[in-house]
Scaffold this motif. Sequence first.
Motif, mmCIF file in Angstrom:
data_model
loop_
_atom_site.group_PDB
_atom_site.id
_atom_site.type_symbol
_atom_site.label_atom_id
_atom_site.label_comp_id
_atom_site.label_asym_id
_atom_site.label_seq_id
_atom_site.Cartn_x
_atom_site.Cartn_y
_atom_site.Cartn_z
ATOM 1 N N SER A 1 51.444 16.883 16.101
ATOM 2 C CA SER A 1 50.945 17.188 14.753
ATOM 3 C C SER A 1 49.804 18.195 14.803
ATOM 4 O O SER A 1 49.714 19.108 13.981
ATOM 5 N N HIS A 2 48.925 18.044 15.803
ATOM 6 C CA HIS A 2 47.811 18.979 15.953
ATOM 7 C C HIS A 2 48.305 20.355 16.401
ATOM 8 O O HIS A 2 47.867 21.389 15.883
ATOM 9 N N SER B 1 51.095 21.714 15.886
ATOM 10 C CA SER B 1 51.951 22.387 14.913
ATOM 11 C C SER B 1 51.176 23.051 13.788
ATOM 12 O O SER B 1 51.744 23.835 13.021
ATOM 13 N N VAL B 2 49.874 22.755 13.664
ATOM 14 C CA VAL B 2 49.086 23.303 12.559
ATOM 15 C C VAL B 2 49.100 24.833 12.547
ATOM 16 O O VAL B 2 49.402 25.448 11.510
ATOM 17 N N ARG C 1 48.012 17.318 0.289
ATOM 18 C CA ARG C 1 47.884 17.394 1.737
ATOM 19 C C ARG C 1 48.725 18.538 2.281
ATOM 20 O O ARG C 1 49.803 18.824 1.775
ATOM 21 N N ARG C 2 48.210 19.192 3.317
ATOM 22 C CA ARG C 2 48.942 20.294 3.925
ATOM 23 C C ARG C 2 50.249 19.784 4.536
ATOM 24 O O ARG C 2 50.359 18.611 4.918
ATOM 25 N N ARG D 1 53.211 18.805 7.040
ATOM 26 C CA ARG D 1 53.222 18.270 8.406
ATOM 27 C C ARG D 1 54.655 18.280 8.914
ATOM 28 O O ARG D 1 55.602 18.297 8.128
ATOM 29 N N HIS E 1 56.090 15.805 10.105
ATOM 30 C CA HIS E 1 56.697 14.550 9.656
ATOM 31 C C HIS E 1 57.347 14.708 8.281
ATOM 32 O O HIS E 1 58.261 13.952 7.931
ATOM 33 N N ASP E 2 56.881 15.694 7.514
ATOM 34 C CA ASP E 2 57.460 15.909 6.192
ATOM 35 C C ASP E 2 58.902 16.407 6.270
ATOM 36 O O ASP E 2 59.627 16.367 5.272
#
Length: 309
Positions: A219-220, A222-223, A238-239, A241, A243-244
Amino acid sequence: MTTIRQHAQEYLAMRRRLGFQLTTFGQKLMSFVDYLERTGATTLTTDAALAWATSTERSTDQVHWSRRLMVVRIFARHLQALVPATEIPPDDALPHHYRRVTPHLFTPGELQAILTATDALRPAFRAGTWHHLIALLAVTGMRTSEACGLDRADVDLDDGVLTIRNSKFDKSRQVAVHPSTTTALRAYAALRDEHHPRTRSEAFFLNTRGTRVDAHNLSHSSVPLLQATGITTPAGRRRPRLHDLRHSFTVATLLTWYADGADVQARLPLLSTYLGHADPKSTYWYLSGSPELLALAATRLEHSLGERL
């Protein structure tokens, strides 16, 4: 005399033997135990539980506080049977209001932008790993931890079946994939073996060091990739992710079923099984997670009621 720390450790061990992972729960409970020891408390009291639950420097969110207090409340109910002096925080202390953050639903154009952005990564093998990993998440709705946790033996490219082992809630399942997906995965496997022919890792997806892709850092990591796509979200949301992608897959599937006139109610349990949900109600949430889905569901219900009148 058994200490609160020992009781907490025994409680967590007991629940884990029953199949509960308790990753976040265990961290929070032991954080509370640390707090009790720092303050010199030898008994679990409501005042101590409230003080710990609200002592969060980075957040003043009452929902967050109530969730922390809930961890203590659950443990206190167990502990009181062993230590009668234990106080159980009342239910109306920091009342819990369930809130689920609305996910970002990726459009086909946004997904393509993400995949295009992966092609710019260096070295080339890293680009290939990210490209195929993200594409797999998009077309299967798998959790990021499940995709990273795949071993080579779990990916049956001949029959087009992925075996997900010991995932959330310690459950395993098989996920069927489209022939185009197996073709893409076969291409990645060839790329992987070309770059890491002697790796000792059994993982299907490898990083540039030849070891398993770390789901915890995904997750970090991929930002910057998501930022490079230029995808924006409304103020206060929320930005996006990785997971979305799971949410996007589920909503897209439901929209397709509605468009085809399928019996969505009958198919939802199948989708729950495919996604690895422990309870179908987790899948039902997606009906309200998208305004378009909610409108379609309401129209279907209105039509159904009209036929009965």
